[in-house]
Every structure is written in C-alpha cells, then in structure tokens.
Design an enzyme around this catalytic site. Sequence first.
Site, PDB file in Angstrom:
ATOM      1  N   ASP A 369      47.184  -3.867  -0.732  1.00  7.96           N
ATOM      2  CA  ASP A 369      46.770  -2.471  -0.477  1.00  7.96           C
ATOM      3  C   ASP A 369      47.283  -1.563  -1.587  1.00  7.96           C
ATOM      4  OD1 ASP A 369      46.548   0.179   1.248  1.00  7.96           O
ATOM      5  OD2 ASP A 369      45.499  -1.362   2.391  1.00  7.96           O
ATOM      6  N   ARG A 446      47.444  15.199   0.142  1.00  7.51           N
ATOM      7  CA  ARG A 446      48.179  13.966  -0.164  1.00  7.51           C
ATOM      8  C   ARG A 446      48.449  13.859  -1.668  1.00  7.51           C
ATOM      9  NH1 ARG A 446      47.243   7.480   0.501  1.00  7.51           N
ATOM     10  NH2 ARG A 446      49.168   7.078   1.599  1.00  7.51           N
ATOM     11  N   LYS A 479      38.922  -2.939  -0.557  1.00  2.00           N
ATOM     12  CA  LYS A 479      39.060  -1.863   0.441  1.00  2.00           C
ATOM     13  C   LYS A 479      38.889  -0.548  -0.307  1.00  2.00           C
ATOM     14  CE  LYS A 479      42.484  -0.023   3.735  1.00  2.00           C
ATOM     15  NZ  LYS A 479      43.834  -0.274   4.276  1.00  2.00           N
ATOM     16  N   TRP A 480      37.889   0.245   0.081  1.00  2.00           N
ATOM     17  CA  TRP A 480      37.544   1.493  -0.606  1.00  2.00           C
ATOM     18  C   TRP A 480      38.020   2.645   0.267  1.00  2.00           C
ATOM     19  CZ3 TRP A 480      33.112   2.220  -4.415  1.00  2.00           C
ATOM     20  CH2 TRP A 480      32.876   3.568  -4.687  1.00  2.00           C
ATOM     21  N   ASP A 481      39.025   3.351  -0.214  1.00  3.03           N
ATOM     22  CA  ASP A 481      39.654   4.391   0.609  1.00  3.03           C
ATOM     23  C   ASP A 481      39.223   5.789   0.170  1.00  3.03           C
ATOM     24  OD1 ASP A 481      41.346   5.374   2.598  1.00  3.03           O
ATOM     25  OD2 ASP A 481      42.922   3.933   2.100  1.00  3.03           O
ATOM     26  N   ASN A 483      41.174   9.513   0.892  1.00  2.02           N
ATOM     27  CA  ASN A 483      42.302  10.024   1.668  1.00  2.02           C
ATOM     28  C   ASN A 483      42.527  11.527   1.642  1.00  2.02           C
ATOM     29  OD1 ASN A 483      43.415   7.839   3.088  1.00  2.02           O
ATOM     30  ND2 ASN A 483      44.247   6.982   1.204  1.00  2.02           N
ATOM     31  N   CYS A 529      37.163   2.839   4.250  1.00  4.35           N
ATOM     32  CA  CYS A 529      38.336   3.382   4.918  1.00  4.35           C
ATOM     33  C   CYS A 529      38.436   4.838   4.493  1.00  4.35           C
ATOM     34  CB  CYS A 529      39.566   2.597   4.438  1.00  4.35           C
ATOM     35  SG  CYS A 529      41.120   3.209   5.092  1.00  4.35           S
ATOM     36  N   ASP A 551      44.095   4.439  11.342  1.00  4.46           N
ATOM     37  CA  ASP A 551      45.457   4.090  10.938  1.00  4.46           C
ATOM     38  C   ASP A 551      46.352   3.906  12.154  1.00  4.46           C
ATOM     39  OD1 ASP A 551      45.105   3.959   8.224  1.00  4.46           O
ATOM     40  OD2 ASP A 551      45.752   6.006   7.812  1.00  4.46           O
TER      41      ASP A 551
HETATM   42  C1  GLA Z   1      45.024   5.121   4.055  1.00  8.74           C
HETATM   43  C2  GLA Z   1      44.548   3.884   4.785  1.00  8.74           C
HETATM   44  C3  GLA Z   1      45.658   2.908   4.969  1.00  8.74           C
HETATM   45  C4  GLA Z   1      46.258   2.560   3.633  1.00  8.74           C
HETATM   46  C5  GLA Z   1      46.712   3.815   2.934  1.00  8.74           C
HETATM   47  C6  GLA Z   1      47.197   3.534   1.532  1.00  8.74           C
HETATM   48  O1  GLA Z   1      45.841   5.888   4.848  1.00  8.74           O
HETATM   49  O2  GLA Z   1      43.971   4.223   6.002  1.00  8.74           O
HETATM   50  O3  GLA Z   1      45.191   1.752   5.607  1.00  8.74           O
HETATM   51  O4  GLA Z   1      45.317   1.877   2.850  1.00  8.74           O
HETATM   52  O5  GLA Z   1      45.673   4.764   2.842  1.00  8.74           O
HETATM   53  O6  GLA Z   1      47.634   4.662   0.880  1.00  8.74           O
END
Ligand code: GLA
Length: 727
Positions: A369, A446, A479-481, A483, A529, A551
Amino acid sequence: MPISFDSEKRIFKLDTKTSSYIFQAYKEDYLIHLYYGSYIPDNSVEFLAPHQHNASFSPSNPVLEEASGFTCDSWPMEYSCNGTGDMRVSALAIRNSFGNTSTDIRYISHRIFKGKPALEGLPALYSMSDDDASTLEVETLDKVTGAKVYLLYTVFENYGAMTRSVRVENSSDKPMDIQRVYSACVDFNSMDFNMMHLYGFHCKERTLVTRHLEHGIQSIASKRGSSSHTHNPFVALAKDNATEDYGEAYGFNLVYSGNFAADIEVDFNGSTRIIMGINPTDFSWRLEPGSSFTSPELVMVYSAQGIGEMSRVFHRLYNNHLIRGEWKNKKRPLLINSWEAAYFDFDDDKLVAFAKRAKELGIEMLVMDDGWFGTRNDDTNSLGDWYVNENKLKGGIKSLVDRVHALGLKFGIWYEPEMISPDSDLYRTHPDWCLQVPGRDKSIGRHQYVLDMSRQDVRDNIFEQMSTVLSNNHIDYVKWDFNRNISEAGSALLPADRQQEVFHRFVLGTYELMGRLVDAYPHILLENCSGGGGRFDPGMLYFSPQIWCSDNTDPIERLSIQYGTSMCYPVSTVGAHVSACGRTGYETKGNVAMAGTFGYELDPIKLNDEELETVKKQVADYHKYYDVIHSGDLYRLIAPMEDGHHCAWGYVAQDKSEALFTFVTMLYNCNSTFFARLKGLDPDKYYRDSWTGEVHSGALLMNAGLSFKNAPRKDGTSFTVYVEEVK
Ligand code: GLA
C-alpha cells in the site's frame, strides 16, 4: 420487439420481461410521459394522459386550446425544460445567444435499433450481443435556439432494467451554454413513495436512509468533485407498502464519479418527478456551433417484488453488463494488504516476511500500500513522485516483486494518480499542474492538492510514470486511491468562460487515464478506493471490478455499510478485509468480510495460534463458498437496523441447489431466541442444512424458518448455515 412505436398514436413503448415504460409525442410535438411500472401488454394506452389534472396558475401553450387541459406544468413530461411553462425542477436549461435560459424541446424523429451504443468518453453499461439490448434514440429540437437534444433509452429486456442518457448538439451558428442537463426525468402520477438513499461519511459510507416523500423538493447531491462518502449516486423510490420482498420499487443509479444531483419534487397535484444527473451547481458547458455534449448514463431498475429483487437485478446487470475485462468472471485472488499491517513503516524484508507467512496461510497476493515512493514515510509528501524509495525497498521494486513471486504470491501496488503533494518534485517542477483559482489560497486536504486532470500533459506525465513501474515489473494488481475532495476547481489552461467545465472535465480526464491504464495492462486487477468508499459508483466499476468499501473494518459497523452498499452493488465489487482492529473475534470478522471480495489487512506474523487456525479455515471457506457467494443471488434476511440485535443474509445459487446464509449477533438479546426464515430457496426442493443436519423442504425453511437455540450467547458472534439440495 422490446421497443415499439405506434406511428398513428405516436406512442413509444419500452418493454422488459417485467416492466413497461411508455411515452408519447403529443400535440404540438410535446413529449409526455404515460406510464412506468409492471409490464402491460396493451398498446392502446393514450387515455393514460392525465386530462383531469389541476392546473394552478399554470400557463399553457398558446396554440393548444386551454380546454385541452394540457400544460407543461401539470402534465407528466418526458424530459422537462426550464422557463417555458413547467415550473417544476427541470432537467434541461440552456443559455442561448440572447442570454436567456428559456428552453423548449419538441419531438422531431426517432430511430430504434438493436444493441447499445457506447457513450463518448464516459463509462456506460454495454451489450454483449445485439440480442441482449435494444435502443431508442429520440431526436428533439428547440426551434428557437437550434439546440438538438437526443434522448437515449436502452432496454435490457431480460433484466427489468433500462438506461438513459442525453446528448445535446448545437445545430445553430451561435455558441450556447448548457446550464443543466440531467440524464433523465421520470414523472409519476402519485406521491405515495418512500425515498431511499445512501448517506454517510468517511468510515460510515452508504448507510441506508428511508424517508417519505413530501410536497416540495427533496434532494441528494455531491459537489465534492467525486461521487463522495456523503451521498452515493443511488436513489430508490419504493411504494409506501413496499418491503424487502413485496411491492414496487424503482431504483436509480448514476454511472458517474463526480458532482451529481438527484432532485425529487412532489408538485401541487401530488405528482412526483425525479431528475438525476450532473450537479448543475458549479457546472456550465460552452457548446460551440456543431459540437455536442453527452450526459452520463442513468440506470433504472423496476421491481414488483420488493427492494430485494431490485437489488438482485442491479447485481446481475452490473456483473454482466458493467464489469469488464479479464477479471470480470475470473476468481479474484485472496489478498493481504500492508496498510493496516504496517502503515508507512515497512521495507522489503518486512513485506517479504508478510508474504512468507501469508503463503503458509493460503493467501494468494501481497499488496504493498501507500509509502513505497518518493521520500514518503508519512502522508505529508511525495504524491506525484511515482518512483521507488530505495531506502525502503533496497533492491528497487523488481527485486521485491521477484521475491514475492518466488514465494508463489501475486504482487499488487498502491497509487494515488490524481493527487500531488506540495512537498514533491512534481509540484516543485509544475506548480501550475494542480487545480487552483487566481488570487486564492489553495485549500489543503491530507497535506495534498489535486492535479488538474483536465490537462492532457498532466495525464501523460502520470501515465508515463506509472508505465515505467508497471511495464518493467510484473505487477498483478493496482489499488487506485483518491484521498481528498476538490476545492478551488480552476484550470490554468481554460479560458474564463469555460472554468465552470472543470469539475466535469476532471472526471472525464480521470476516466481517460484510467481507461488508458486498463487498456495497456489488461491483466492487472484494478481496485478503486477513495479513503475507503468515497468513490464507490458504477463509473468507477466500469474500470475496476472491485472498490475498497470502507476504511472502517470493524465487522459490526461494516454490517450497515455493506448492507447499504448491497442496495445496488454486487458482492463481487465490495472490497472487504479482515483486520486486527474491530470489536469481534476473527470468526465474525471473516464471516462479514466474506460478503465481499475477501482478504486480510493485518500483520500475519502477530496472529496467535488460535487466530492462525481460524484464518486457515477462512481461507478454505473462501474457496469452498466462492461460487455460491459470487454467482449466487443475495437475499437479505434481517437488516442491521431492524431489531438492533441481529443481521442476516444469504447467497442462493441460480439453480437453487445450494445456499450459504450468515447470521450475526450484533448485540445479544437474552430474552429471545435468534430465529430467521430463509429466503430464495425452491419451496419444492429438499435441503440438508448444516445447522440441524436434517433434511427439510425449501417451503419449511422459508415459511417456518430455523431457530438458533444453541447460537453463541455473546455480542459480536456469528455463524453460517450451508444449505444443500438433497435429491
Ligand atoms: C486511504 C485508503 C486506505 C489506504 C490509505 C493509504 O485512506 O482507504 O486503504 O490505502 O489511503 O494512505
């Protein structure tokens, strides 16, 4: 033919096996809506036009006699326009070259054809052959402004489902500005509905809310730049008397990942209108002569058998006609993710140690991650610098990937492609690449800004950086986030009169980049994500067959999150892991995560012997029940908010030969026995259930039910009951 046109009465009829949708090109070429509900075979339905409706100070068309009773304000309209007599919420408003927003579209022509066209630049449901979908395209024209508006309808005959979209073309020689273009409008002649929708926040996404419709406008929306944690682009209108298993429910789900709105208005007649599409707040689109704009797609599902069947139709439809690519029908690898196991504190040896233990447990993939790139040891920097941090991964990514593969595990990696840290090489080189407006501070979320995804040069840079890693290493999963939410949505490249396009252009840019990635690396399993499930929508599912659901991995809190998610999203899409946190034992953690893609989010080396045994059993159960869970139909038995004590659901094989039911005691009730009636079985078949070990008819199991007298008498416990046909 699922779509027919009566040329004499000018009535369009769109049928599925279970539903009919009817509208008419009425006098003066107005498109009026006649019916949406259970399938009806009749063709003579013009009398359904509501001649008796009250008009209340409603102006009417000067050409039509007032005695006809028709007004745009009081009749059900097929696609409502702004400023020309319909005073309810309007689906379409275009500012014309005279500066006003009065809009009025009338029927011109139509065509009916097999199959389903793609929507330019947008994710959408697809047909696999010409036989599984039929499309109607209705051409309309605003004669005064030259706006041509095409209303698109595709019917999925076998599903009780249809999709809607709208394309606006400027056929004049002057520019015009679209101020609102909803994807669909549906008028109902009553207000006896409950509105169901999914509200939430970070760590509490998609919690079901049900409220009765009242006079006035009731809305849900996002203006966060993504579909958001706070409201999902899903609404159902369920008749007052509808329940999980009985009654009529209409589900609406927008295939879009940006700002959306669903407005439901009950007017003075007690009629209900729903419109759903791009949120008109902070939206406007300049349409030059000859150019066109396509709205996102709205999926509409009708069920006469309650909310449960509505959900099952969505699930089947999305599994077959939305999810794409190699992973559509392929068994998903059982993964372990490093986030909750180590956060930013890892190196290659630690990850390899995780992988070794994971392998012993039967886990199939290690996902590295956040924290592997730039100088990232916390969340304050390096987004945008997608090259490996060799202080952490000593021999680079390749050596780590090779070591993990050598153990027999697949390897996955984390990205957040749309973001940029102020403390990053990318920002230092290209400070103009993030969204910003002149003269204003950029809000921070963030510790990060948002890249201007409307720009081709930005997308190309990110794609090249990702390609360098993905092409040179054998990566199996991404995994493409995403945030943070978007503020100060301005682009340095667009002129002032196009700045209101930025939110939508951002989404289109993200789709383009995601599409490029999926096309270039079709073997990669993409999981979306957004701080958990902040962008859990069908637009994202078009690119990634699964999305991290939340989360929040506490199994009890997950129950209502996954329950709400199941309203329209199938189990195959719901990222769910067992983690070390959470108030229950590992058994319940596993049973709840099994209602999703299943995996682990913990340090496997810290598990004690008992926990290791539980995990091994879960891994075995994952394989044993994969088919029935992923190919079966979901039946919700007890909703988590129903009695505050229990929650239960099950998956029943399509041929009804087997089923797996899960029962959770959220809060132990010392005064009553846990009891449930099963659902979805064949009443005429006989089954052996793993609870009693006896053989009973499906009729008994569904009508009399099972009583779990010996169930564990403790909060947070759970168990499963496997039911298998005995011939
Ligand atoms: C988000 C995702 C988590 C993780 C964090 C990493 O909050 O939901 O699963 O990948 O970012 O910073």
